[in-house]
Write a protein that holds these residues in place. Sequence first.
Motif, mmCIF file in Angstrom:
data_model
loop_
_atom_site.group_PDB
_atom_site.id
_atom_site.type_symbol
_atom_site.label_atom_id
_atom_site.label_comp_id
_atom_site.label_asym_id
_atom_site.label_seq_id
_atom_site.Cartn_x
_atom_site.Cartn_y
_atom_site.Cartn_z
ATOM 1 N N HIS A 638 15.520 48.343 41.285
ATOM 2 C CA HIS A 638 16.832 47.399 41.190
ATOM 3 C C HIS A 638 16.194 46.094 40.942
ATOM 4 O O HIS A 638 15.026 45.637 41.866
ATOM 5 N N THR A 640 16.493 42.641 41.410
ATOM 6 C CA THR A 640 16.656 41.514 41.755
ATOM 7 C C THR A 640 16.126 41.419 44.514
ATOM 8 O O THR A 640 15.120 41.315 44.612
ATOM 9 N N SER A 641 16.148 42.982 43.880
ATOM 10 C CA SER A 641 15.642 43.837 45.875
ATOM 11 C C SER A 641 14.473 44.556 45.428
ATOM 12 O O SER A 641 13.534 44.375 46.474
ATOM 13 N N HIS A 814 25.116 43.097 29.830
ATOM 14 C CA HIS A 814 25.246 43.420 31.197
ATOM 15 C C HIS A 814 26.963 43.092 31.374
ATOM 16 O O HIS A 814 27.653 43.407 32.564
ATOM 17 N N THR A 818 30.241 45.910 33.200
ATOM 18 C CA THR A 818 31.146 45.980 33.995
ATOM 19 C C THR A 818 33.170 45.927 33.970
ATOM 20 O O THR A 818 33.809 46.026 34.523
ATOM 21 N N ARG A 823 25.893 50.513 33.691
ATOM 22 C CA ARG A 823 25.062 49.283 34.080
ATOM 23 C C ARG A 823 23.638 49.246 33.371
ATOM 24 O O ARG A 823 23.768 51.090 33.172
ATOM 25 N N GLN A 839 15.984 38.801 35.155
ATOM 26 C CA GLN A 839 16.873 38.724 36.117
ATOM 27 C C GLN A 839 17.921 37.315 35.629
ATOM 28 O O GLN A 839 19.445 37.893 35.845
ATOM 29 N N GLY A 842 20.880 38.708 33.936
ATOM 30 C CA GLY A 842 21.814 39.499 34.332
ATOM 31 C C GLY A 842 21.484 41.193 34.875
ATOM 32 O O GLY A 842 22.118 42.556 35.166
ATOM 33 N N CYS A 843 20.144 41.369 33.994
ATOM 34 C CA CYS A 843 19.932 42.850 33.786
ATOM 35 C C CYS A 843 20.011 43.340 35.399
ATOM 36 O O CYS A 843 18.450 43.332 36.033
ATOM 37 N N GLU A 844 20.405 44.489 36.091
ATOM 38 C CA GLU A 844 20.337 45.193 37.410
ATOM 39 C C GLU A 844 18.560 46.094 37.722
ATOM 40 O O GLU A 844 18.426 45.502 38.770
ATOM 41 N N PHE A 845 18.216 46.888 36.404
ATOM 42 C CA PHE A 845 17.124 47.664 36.900
ATOM 43 C C PHE A 845 16.050 47.138 35.932
ATOM 44 O O PHE A 845 16.775 47.430 34.368
#
Length: 872
Positions: A638, A640-641, A814, A818, A823, A839, A842-845
């Motif tokens: 991920h 972000t995290s 992205h 939704t 994803r 990031q 908006g790309c998540e992974f």
Amino acid sequence: MESRAKDTVHAIRQFPKLKSLLKKYRQLKTMQSGLLQLSDLAGSVNDMSVFYHALKSVIQSLLVTDSFHIALCDADNNLQLSHCHNPVESRLHENVDLANWRKSLTGLVFLRQQPLHCSAKERLALAKSGDIVLYGSEFVDWLGVPLKRGEQVIGVIALQSYDKKQYFSARDCETLAFIAEHLVTAIDRVKSRELLESSILQRTEKLTETNKQLQREIAERQLAAKAQQVLLNISELTAKSQALGNFYQALHFEIGKLLSAKNFYIALLSDDKSELAFPYYCDEKLVQLNTRKFGQGLSEMAINAGKPILLNGEQFYTLSAQGEVTKLKSKQYHAIHDLPRAWLAAPLSDQGEVFGVIAIQHYQDENAYQHKDLQLMRFVSHHISIEVLRQKMQQQALKSHEALEKIVNERTQELQATNLNLRMQIDERRKAEARLYHEAHHDALTQLPNRAMLADRLSYSIRHLKRHPHYRFSLLFIDLDRFKMINDTLGHHAGDQFLIEIARRLRLCVRDNDTLARLGGDEFVVLLDALQSTEDVEEIAARIINSIAQPYELDGHTLYSNASIGIAQSRVSYKDANEILRDADAAMYQAKSLGRGRFVFFDDSMREQLIASMTLEQELRQAIKNQQFELHYQKISHLTSTQAIGFEVLLRWQHPSKGLLTPSEFLFMAEETGMILDIETWVIEEVCLQLKLWKQSQEYENVYIAVNLSGRHLIQANQLAKLIELINVNTIEPERLILEFNESAFAQHTELALKGLRKLKSFGVKLALDDYGAGLSSFNFLHNYPFEFIKLDRSFTRTLNHNEKNLTLVKALHELGTQFGYRLVAEGIESAAMLKKLQNAGCEFGQGYHISRPAKMTKDPSSAKVVNINSA
């Protein structure tokens, strides 16, 4: 006087020496004569038995005895007695124990490979010592020498003397050894000639048998053509309007061409079915059969059964409506001696109601008719029924003078028809021979020369080149693009029409002295004869490519195709047609790999590429057998995290000599040969095992593993079911698998692939579209396909460093995710700046070297850690 006396004394002293020289001269002359006689025998005799018989006089003229035998070595290196001449013991060869040949004087010569001179006393000594076994009469003296071909001993020749006045001397041994040297050459020459004549005889017999087989095939074809013509004639008779009597007789004539129908009749029931009339009756025993009451005869049996019936001897057979022949169970209507030997009949019917019967019979041969003739009689009875019903109300009898006139006319017509038929048969045979030759050397669809004729022309050109070094020719190997798609989409008929049009266009592109042939499928070959320069070849090849590229109109569709051409030019080194065809084919594949719609001249490097490709294929098969593959895992996080959501499994080949190979170095071959399915079966099993290990160690317990699969799983019959079964057998958590497919899986079989994806989705696995942004990248994949992940290709991700427009596209993808339920995953993240841009978009992974390098997994359930084995 004193000097003369000395000369006289000297002459007297020299006389014995001169006498000895004269004796040696006579002996040499005798030996030379014998050897010349031996050479003449070897050159003129074709049979070994004749040669051995004539050898007796040669032995007798050179040696003191004519008792000799020759033993030769067979394929198992055992001695076999080939010839024995022994006046003293005429049956000696029957007493020789061939199974114990080593225990004989001949065997000792063969094993020691040296001459052996043995007296009777020495023979007894050898027997007492166990070296030999005694058999036959006791001889006075024995001499044997080995027969040698070079350094190899191939047999033994031996002499026996039974006269106490005749002993073998050292000169006899030398003479026999000298004869043995020439005897091997003579035996080889006679055996070679004998073998040659045997080979010629065998080939002659084979050609004779082949000719007989051809004659039988011609006879069978003629019989089939004759049967077809007779059936056609019967149909035409029914269509003609003529008197019923004429129809019966013409029908009888036609049936007689196929069956023994000398005895033929037609019987009709009266309206009240109480009587049986015979409007046509031809029999060798009865001139005419009068109307009689309906009783218990053979005709009544066929009428009651309502089916064709065959009588063979004492057995009755019938034919069902489905064409099956069965034995008829019925009572005996007549005594056996009253029945004909063979009888064949079929009922005449009108809408299921039987009103008569047609029959032929034979009084001598019970095998005159076969089961297959039941179908013919059914056909004939059908046409007779039609004619009888049409002329039932017409007058049956004509005046006697008209009947006589018609009989004369009919016999004249029969004679004319017979003569005409004979001439037609001769013409048909000539046409058939020409047709058979044409069919054997031409393609049935395009009527172009086939591979056989092309091979003949090529062989002639190669031979002509060897005689005339300045002669030049070239071979063009043509392969069509998109032909399989046309065949699969529009059907084989459209494909055939397309090939016929291709052949027509190719004919317009080549010269009259060139040979255009079709090898099969969409492969055509052009042999360009008597060329002046390479430019001529290029001009014709360009003309062919331009002609093929023009649009085609087939069944209301406009189609396009291209041609890839490989060109092999004449070389003196070519030995046969297969070699130049092989090189032209290799150049054609090179043209296809360079982009199709072009021509390429062959050079030796192409053959090296083919050998390298073949080597890679063999090594890849060995790698599958020996499981030389290993899996590396790259973390998917991920963005972000930075938490890991899963791993993508990457295939590597631990090559025995080349080291660790990436998929780009070998997967193209696996995909081309179909081995990709075996490799991916192993990958699925290994990945499922890794999931089990993680579950046991409770580490990475909830992460996914992504596996990139070939599109063959979606479009090949039964392959999707095998994939689902494989996953089902190896794991109870299919939802932790992400199956990745790239766009090439959907290029040609869109609907079939979509159905497969939906079936996998319902099974429970996750689906991902891999390498998005590297190909067409259709938006159709985003909303019509059940993908849960869209993976941006690393080449697309790399452009974000200098292309802000593509960054906007990432944001749009992205936002669309939704709405459409997928994803976004970015591949190839190699820097912190690139990570930051993704990031913000908006790309998540994502995955890449900046996040984690590919690494191997341990197989220890207690420690399922990622072990990094790559430094780059």
